[in-house]
Design a protein around this motif. Structure first.
Motif, PDB file in Angstrom:
ATOM      1  N   MET A   1      20.774  23.298  13.795  1.00 35.43           N
ATOM      2  CA  MET A   1      21.087  23.206  15.204  1.00 35.43           C
ATOM      3  C   MET A   1      20.249  22.084  15.836  1.00 35.43           C
ATOM      4  O   MET A   1      19.093  21.874  15.493  1.00 35.43           O
ATOM      5  CB  MET A   1      20.777  24.541  15.889  1.00 35.43           C
ATOM      6  N   THR A   2      20.830  21.395  16.773  1.00 31.32           N
ATOM      7  CA  THR A   2      20.145  20.324  17.489  1.00 31.32           C
ATOM      8  C   THR A   2      18.995  20.910  18.301  1.00 31.32           C
ATOM      9  O   THR A   2      19.115  21.975  18.892  1.00 31.32           O
ATOM     10  CB  THR A   2      21.138  19.609  18.431  1.00 31.32           C
ATOM     11  N   THR A   3      17.872  20.190  18.327  1.00 36.13           N
ATOM     12  CA  THR A   3      16.702  20.669  19.057  1.00 36.13           C
ATOM     13  C   THR A   3      16.503  19.876  20.355  1.00 36.13           C
ATOM     14  O   THR A   3      17.025  18.768  20.514  1.00 36.13           O
ATOM     15  CB  THR A   3      15.423  20.517  18.211  1.00 36.13           C
ATOM     16  N   VAL A   4      15.724  20.444  21.250  1.00 40.09           N
ATOM     17  CA  VAL A   4      15.379  19.770  22.502  1.00 40.09           C
ATOM     18  C   VAL A   4      14.656  18.460  22.194  1.00 40.09           C
ATOM     19  O   VAL A   4      14.910  17.434  22.827  1.00 40.09           O
ATOM     20  CB  VAL A   4      14.519  20.688  23.398  1.00 40.09           C
ATOM     21  N   GLU A   5      13.791  18.477  21.193  1.00 40.83           N
ATOM     22  CA  GLU A   5      13.054  17.271  20.820  1.00 40.83           C
ATOM     23  C   GLU A   5      14.005  16.157  20.380  1.00 40.83           C
ATOM     24  O   GLU A   5      13.800  14.989  20.712  1.00 40.83           O
ATOM     25  CB  GLU A   5      12.035  17.579  19.715  1.00 40.83           C
ATOM     26  N   GLN A   6      15.051  16.516  19.629  1.00 46.38           N
ATOM     27  CA  GLN A   6      16.032  15.518  19.199  1.00 46.38           C
ATOM     28  C   GLN A   6      16.790  14.943  20.397  1.00 46.38           C
ATOM     29  O   GLN A   6      17.066  13.744  20.453  1.00 46.38           O
ATOM     30  CB  GLN A   6      17.025  16.128  18.215  1.00 46.38           C
ATOM     31  N   VAL A   7      17.122  15.796  21.343  1.00 52.54           N
ATOM     32  CA  VAL A   7      17.818  15.333  22.546  1.00 52.54           C
ATOM     33  C   VAL A   7      16.923  14.379  23.332  1.00 52.54           C
ATOM     34  O   VAL A   7      17.359  13.301  23.750  1.00 52.54           O
ATOM     35  CB  VAL A   7      18.271  16.524  23.422  1.00 52.54           C
ATOM     36  N   LEU A   8      15.665  14.753  23.520  1.00 53.14           N
ATOM     37  CA  LEU A   8      14.745  13.888  24.256  1.00 53.14           C
ATOM     38  C   LEU A   8      14.556  12.552  23.551  1.00 53.14           C
ATOM     39  O   LEU A   8      14.513  11.499  24.194  1.00 53.14           O
ATOM     40  CB  LEU A   8      13.407  14.589  24.467  1.00 53.14           C
ATOM     41  N   GLU A   9      14.474  12.580  22.241  1.00 55.78           N
ATOM     42  CA  GLU A   9      14.334  11.332  21.488  1.00 55.78           C
ATOM     43  C   GLU A   9      15.581  10.467  21.657  1.00 55.78           C
ATOM     44  O   GLU A   9      15.492   9.255  21.840  1.00 55.78           O
ATOM     45  CB  GLU A   9      14.074  11.636  20.008  1.00 55.78           C
ATOM     46  N   ALA A  10      16.755  11.086  21.615  1.00 53.38           N
ATOM     47  CA  ALA A  10      18.000  10.337  21.806  1.00 53.38           C
ATOM     48  C   ALA A  10      18.058   9.722  23.206  1.00 53.38           C
ATOM     49  O   ALA A  10      18.549   8.606  23.384  1.00 53.38           O
ATOM     50  CB  ALA A  10      19.201  11.258  21.581  1.00 53.38           C
TER      51      ALA A  10
END
Length: 104
Positions: A1-10
């Protein structure tokens, strides 16, 4: 599952064209919620109400996050409370602003 950290990095590729710093380091992203079905809800603000590039920033944010695996939809909601201040910026964002001659 996509994480908040991945979203912020994107989201770090999304910049306000008037300020040479990404929206995450500027402190414009207030909240990220990710549902089990891959819907990402982003609550963010802009440096000023009525910012003329609001639609462009929304589109850039949606495109950046949609590139992540398992993301099915992105909703960007702009809020104005609490208002943005330079105190919301990351230390790296403040450093970048100083490099461009801004006093923060």
């Amino acid at each position: 599952m996509t994480t908040v950290e991945q979203v912020l990095e994107a989201l770090k590729v999304v910049k306000d064209p008037e300020i040479p710093v990404n929206v995450v380091d500027l402190g414009l992203v207030y909240d990220v919620q990710i549902s089990e079905d891959g819907v990402v809800d982003i609550e963010m603000t802009l440096t000023s109400v009525g910012c003329p590039v609001q639609d462009m920033i929304r589109a850039d944010a949606e495109l950046a996050v949609m590139r992540l695996e398992e993301v099915t939809r992105v909703n960007v909601d702009f809020v104005w409370t609490p208002p943005w201040t330079t105190e919301k910026m990351s230390d790296d964002g403040k450093r970048q602003m100083r490099m461009f001659g801004f006093n923060v």
